[in-house]
Write an enzyme that holds these catalytic residues in place. Structure first.
Site, mmCIF file in Angstrom:
data_model
loop_
_atom_site.group_PDB
_atom_site.id
_atom_site.type_symbol
_atom_site.label_atom_id
_atom_site.label_comp_id
_atom_site.label_asym_id
_atom_site.label_seq_id
_atom_site.Cartn_x
_atom_site.Cartn_y
_atom_site.Cartn_z
ATOM 1 N N GLU A 181 10.479 0.702 10.121
ATOM 2 C CA GLU A 181 11.578 1.974 9.595
ATOM 3 C C GLU A 181 11.102 2.994 9.638
ATOM 4 O O GLU A 181 9.616 3.549 9.272
ATOM 5 C CB GLU A 181 11.821 2.000 8.437
ATOM 6 C CG GLU A 181 13.378 2.298 7.847
ATOM 7 C CD GLU A 181 13.109 3.538 7.651
ATOM 8 O OE1 GLU A 181 13.517 4.324 8.396
ATOM 9 O OE2 GLU A 181 13.166 3.827 6.689
ATOM 10 N N GLU A 234 10.456 15.598 15.158
ATOM 11 C CA GLU A 234 10.581 15.136 14.071
ATOM 12 C C GLU A 234 9.940 16.080 13.226
ATOM 13 O O GLU A 234 8.731 15.559 13.187
ATOM 14 C CB GLU A 234 11.087 13.900 13.919
ATOM 15 C CG GLU A 234 11.110 13.228 12.046
ATOM 16 C CD GLU A 234 11.009 12.254 11.595
ATOM 17 O OE1 GLU A 234 9.434 10.858 11.803
ATOM 18 O OE2 GLU A 234 11.692 11.292 10.629
ATOM 19 N N LYS A 253 1.598 -0.927 -0.078
ATOM 20 C CA LYS A 253 -0.193 -0.022 0.009
ATOM 21 C C LYS A 253 0.550 1.063 0.514
ATOM 22 O O LYS A 253 1.788 1.545 0.814
ATOM 23 C CB LYS A 253 -0.747 -0.483 1.444
ATOM 24 C CG LYS A 253 -2.201 1.441 0.803
ATOM 25 C CD LYS A 253 -2.648 1.989 1.952
ATOM 26 C CE LYS A 253 -1.642 2.533 3.146
ATOM 27 N NZ LYS A 253 -1.638 4.032 2.939
ATOM 28 N N CYS A 304 13.341 10.704 6.846
ATOM 29 C CA CYS A 304 13.383 10.241 7.761
ATOM 30 C C CYS A 304 15.122 10.395 8.587
ATOM 31 O O CYS A 304 15.259 10.614 9.675
ATOM 32 C CB CYS A 304 13.329 8.658 8.386
ATOM 33 S SG CYS A 304 13.787 7.940 6.895
#
Ligand code: NDP
Length: 481
Positions: free
Chosen positions: A257, A388, A183, A291
Site C-alpha cells: 500500500e 506526493e 516493525k 497516502c
C-alpha cells in the site's frame, strides 16, 4: 480570522506511563536486543526525548521470525471461534485503554489529540472487532476452496497512522490464523509497544504477535527473511519497489500500500460550504501525512475564484499548535526529515511559478511545523502536481468539463483515491467509473471503515486491506502442497 480566542484545553499526559527504555517484544515478552544500537524517539512538537527504543538486529529478526513460526502450529490449529475470542479481547482492551493510546499517539507522532482520540484509536479497535467477527466464518467469505493461513507474516508500517496501520495489518492476519512479526516506523514506535502490552494483557499465546523496533535495515531484514511467508507493507513507493525487488522470484506473497496524489474534484453544482470542509479535511487532516490525501484540488473554472476565497477564509480559522490541545486542528510535522521534504517541494512549487499562500499563523519555536499552504495557478507538469508532498500543502488546478476533470485526475503515476463533489448522482457514477483510483469518495473525503476495501492502482501498490477483499490477502486455498 478566528471569531474569538480559544482558551487552551490540553489533554493530560498523566494517563500514559512511558518507560525510559523499551526492549523488543518477542515470544510474548520484552527482551534485550542482541547487537542492535538503541535509538531515541522524540515528540515532534517539542523535540523532547520520550524514550529509548531497541534496534532489532538481523539476529533479533531471526529470533522474532522463529518465535512466530513456533507459535504458528498451535495458533492456526485453534478453532476460528477461539481465535475470534482473542481478537474480541484485544479490541475491548484497546477501547478500555483508548485515552492512553490517543495521548501516546499524539505525543510520539505529533497529530492532534482530536484526531487520535476520534479517528485513529476507535478505528483501530473497530478493525479488531470486525476481524474478530470473521474468524469463525472464513469458509463463508467466498475466499475459495478451504482457505488456509500463509504462515508467518512480516509487516512493515509507516509513521502517519502508527496504531491504525498496525490494526489494519495485525487484525486480518490473526483472524485468518497467521502469526506476525511487525516493525513500526523508527519515529513512532510507542503505540506498537503499548499494543504489545495489550497482547500480554489479553493472554495472547506467546509468539503470535512479535513487535520489533528499528529503522529501514530492520525492515529490510524482516522482508528478506527466508522463513517469512507473506509480506505486508505500507509506505513510500520507492521502498515498495525495493521490497518487490527483494521478494521477486521467491514464494512470498505481498500486499503493498504505497503513495498517492489524489484529486478532489469540485463541480459548479456542488454544495460549496460542505465541499470546503471536505477539501480542508482532505488535505489538512493529519497534517496531510495521508497516502490518500486530496492533495490536488480540481475545481470547475466557473467557481474557481469563489472556492479560493472561501478556502482562504476557512484556512485562516485553523489552529496550528500543541497536539495535546483539544482545540488544535493541525499538529506537528512528524520529523525533521519530513519537514525538510515538504519545505523543499514547496520551494520548488514557487520556483516553477505557482502562487503560494498561507494564512497568518504563529508557529511554535521548537519542534517541526509547517503552516497550511495552498498553491494556485498550478500546471499539470509542476512537480507539486505530480509528486506526493505528504504535508499540509494543496495544489489547486481547474477544469471545464467532466472529461477534462477525469483526464487530469488520472494524469499521475498513482491511483489510490479520489473525491467528487456534485449534486448529480449520475455524474458521480460516471466519474467513479472513469477514475483510476482504488477508493472514490462522493461528497465526502477521508472516510474509513473496516468493512470497506482500501488499496490502489498503478504505483499506489497492489492488494486490498479491509473488508472481505482484505481477508483474501491472508489466506491461500486448495490442498496443502
Ligand atoms: P518509508 O517508505 O521509508 O517508510 C515506511 C516503513 O518502511 C518504515 O517502517 C520504514 O522504516 C520502513 N523501511 C524503510 N526502508 C525499508 C526497506 N528498504 N525495507 C523494508 N522496510 C523499510 O517512508 P518514509 O518514512 O521515508 O517517508 C518518505 C516518503 O514516503 C514520505 O515523504 C511520503 O511521501 C511517503 N510515505 C507514504 C506513506 C503512505 O502511506 N503512502 C507513508 C509514509 C511515507 P523507518 O521509518 O524506521 O526508516
Amino acid at each position: 480570522m478566528p471569531t474569538f480566542e480559544y482558551a487552551p484545553a490540553p489533554e493530560s499526559r498523566a494517563v500514559v506511563d512511558i518507560a525510559s527504555s523499551y526492549g523488543l517484544f518477542i515470544g510474548g515478552e520484552f527482551v534485550e536486543s542482541r547487537g542492535g544500537t538503541p535509538f531515541k524517539t522524540i515528540s515532534p512538537a517539542t523535540e523532547e526525548v520520550l524514550a529509548q527504543v531497541s534496534e532489532a538486529s538481523e539476529q533479533d529478526v531471526d529470533r522474532a521470525v522463529a518465535a512466530a513460526r513456533t507459535a504458528f502450529g498451535s495458533w492456526s490449529a485453534l478453532s476460528g471461534t477461539d481465535r475470534g475470542k482473542y481478537l474480541f479481547r484485544i479490541a475491548r482492551i484497546m477501547q478500555e485503554r483508548a485515552r492512553e493510546f490517543a495521548v501516546l499517539e499524539s505525543l510520539d507522532n505529533g497529530k492532534p489529540i482530536r484526531e487520535s482520540r476520534d479517528v485513529d484509536v476507535p478505528t483501530a479497535a473497530a478493525h479488531f472487532f470486525y476481524h474478530a467477527g470473521w474468524a469463525d466464518k472464513l469458509s463463508y467469505a467466498s475466499l475459495g476452496d478451504r482457505p488456509r493461513p500463509h504462515g508467518v507474516v512480516g509487516q512493515v508500517i509507516p509513521w502517519n497512522f502508527p496504531l491504525l496501520m498496525l490494526a489494519w495489518k495485525i487484525a486480518p492476519a490473526l483472524a485468518t490464523g497467521n502469526t506476525v512479526v511487525l516493525k513500526p516506523a523508527e519515529t513512532t514506535p510507542l503505540t506498537a509497544l503499548l499494543f504489545a502490552q495489550v497482547c500480554q494483557q489479553a493472554d495472547l499465546p506467546p509468539g503470535v504477535v512479535n513487535i520489533i523496533t528499528g529503522a529501514g535495515p530492520t525492515g529490510q531484514a524482516l522482508i528478506a527473511h527466508p522463513d517469512v511467508d507473506k509480506v505486508a507493507f505500507t509506505g513510500s513507493t520507492a521502498v515498495g519497489k525495493a521490497i518487490a525487488t527483494t521478494i521477486a522470484g521467491t514464494r512470498k506473497r505481498a500486499t503493498l500500500e504505497l503513495g498517492g496524489k489524489a484529486a478532489n474534484i469540485v463541480f459548479d453544482d456542488a454544495p460549496l460550504d460542505q465541499a470546503i470542509e471536505g477539501i480542508v479535511n482532505g488535505i489538512f487532516f493529519n497534517q496531510g501525512h495521508v497516502c490518500c490525501a486530496g492533495s490536488r484540488l480540481l475545481v470547475q473554472e466557473s467557481i474557481a475564484e469563489e472556492v479560493e476565497t472561501k478556502l482562504k477564509t476557512r484556512l485562516a480559522t485553523l489552529r496550528v499548535g500543541d497536539p495535546l490541545d483539544k482545540n488544535t486542528d493541525i499538529g506537528a510535522i512528524n520529523s525533521a526529515a519530513q519537514l525538510e521534504r515538504i519545505t523543499t517541494l514547496a520551494a520548488v512549487g514557487e520556483a516553477e511559478g505557482a502562487t503560494r499562500w498561507s494564512p497568518e499563523c504563529e508557529l511554535p519555536a521548537n519542534g517541526f511545523w509547517f503552516a497550511p499552504t495552498i498553491f494556485t495557478g498550478v500546471a499539470q507538469t509542476h512537480r507539486i502536481a505530480q509528486e506526493e508532498i505528504f504535508g499540509p500543502v494543496l495544489s489547486v488546478l481547474t477544469f471545464r468539463t467532466p472529461g477534462e476533470a477525469v483526464a487530469k485526475a488520472n494524469n499521475t503515476p498513482y491511483g489510490l483515491s479520489a473525491g467528487i463533489w456534485t449534486e448529480k448522482g449520475s455524474r458521480i457514477l460516471w466519474m467513479a467509473d472513469h477514475l483510476k483510483a482504488g477508493v472514490v469518495w462522493a461528497n465526502t473525503f477521508n472516510k474509513f471503515d473496516p468493512t470497506s476495501p482500501f488499496g490502489g492502482y498503478k504505483e499506489s501498490g497492489y492488494g486490498r486491506e479491509g473488508g472481505r477483499h482484505g481477508l483474501s490477502a491472508y489466506v491461500t486455498t486448495g490442498d496443502p502442497t
